[in-house]
Design a protein around this motif. Sequence first.
Motif: not given
Length: 336
Positions: A123-129, A174-175
């Motif tokens: 999954v992603g992380s960090g800010s959402q630009i 799916d990954k």
Amino acid sequence: MKKVFPFLSLIIALVVVGCSSDDNDKVVQSSLNSITSFNIDFEGLSEDDVVYDLGNNITISVPFKTNISGLVPNITISEKATISPASGQPVNFVDGEAMPFTVTAENGDEKVYNVTINIRGEVGSGSQIKTYHFKDDFSESITTYTYDENSNFISSYTIEEGGVTTTYTFIFNDKNQVIEVKSDTKSTVYTYNDEGLIVSAVEKEDGMEAYTYTYTYNAENKLEKKERVNKENDKVTNTSYLYNEEGNVKTETVGTEALENTYDDKNNPFKGVYPSAFAKINVGTGLDGVNINNPAQGSFSSDTPVTYVYNTDGYPVTASYVVFGFINTSITYTYY
């Protein structure tokens, strides 16, 4: 008639004393058979990366692509009990499958703890630009990003430039690996190896093959070289990368031209918004380089310092620099 009661009383007293002595000599064995603590030192992970749910069944959640073979659990159990597999003994776990640990009390009573390690989907992380607004003395463009609600990765971005709007959409498997990025006229398809690294890509324009890419990595699985072949004229462009101790690109060499980067300690708005494999092949210099901690100085044909203004969270809201000594350039960032 003789009295025999004193003698009989003596015999009874001796029997009582003997029985009492037998009871005192008998040792009561412990029935305790609990795990009181359980942890694993996962290589390359911090404590915040690993989530434990301890109980009669123990579940452990670890990040995407964590190696769970040959792990060494550190286990504390009840006094005088034993456990199998033993604390300190390497164990090969399988994602999502329970591994039984049997605690045996001193008296032989057994309790089974099922330990399951679950590898999280990436999954992603960090800010959402939200937007990246680029402007210089000759051009202007606005890029707007949207995100997948489950993975938090960028799912598409739209570029407005010169009165034309183009949308690029990311196709994931799916990954949560990027297998294609496409617009109405362009498409780039990515191929992965067994280690989950992108090894090649094919870019098409209007259905025709325009470029092919080959990616090679160093011993630390960081991108070492990118080869691009122009299918129209077979021209080959090689780009190589050298990294600093923090893992950021120190030197990017395109052909024979070497570009240098230095860094500050602020947050990069593009770090974590793409899956790791896709981010690896998009490293490089510049303000929008994926996985680059904002360069305090970029190589834009001249070593022109970049001036940033940051928000209270340490993310850039504006940046400005001069290219070739006379082209004034500015960037504005907004966030969700």
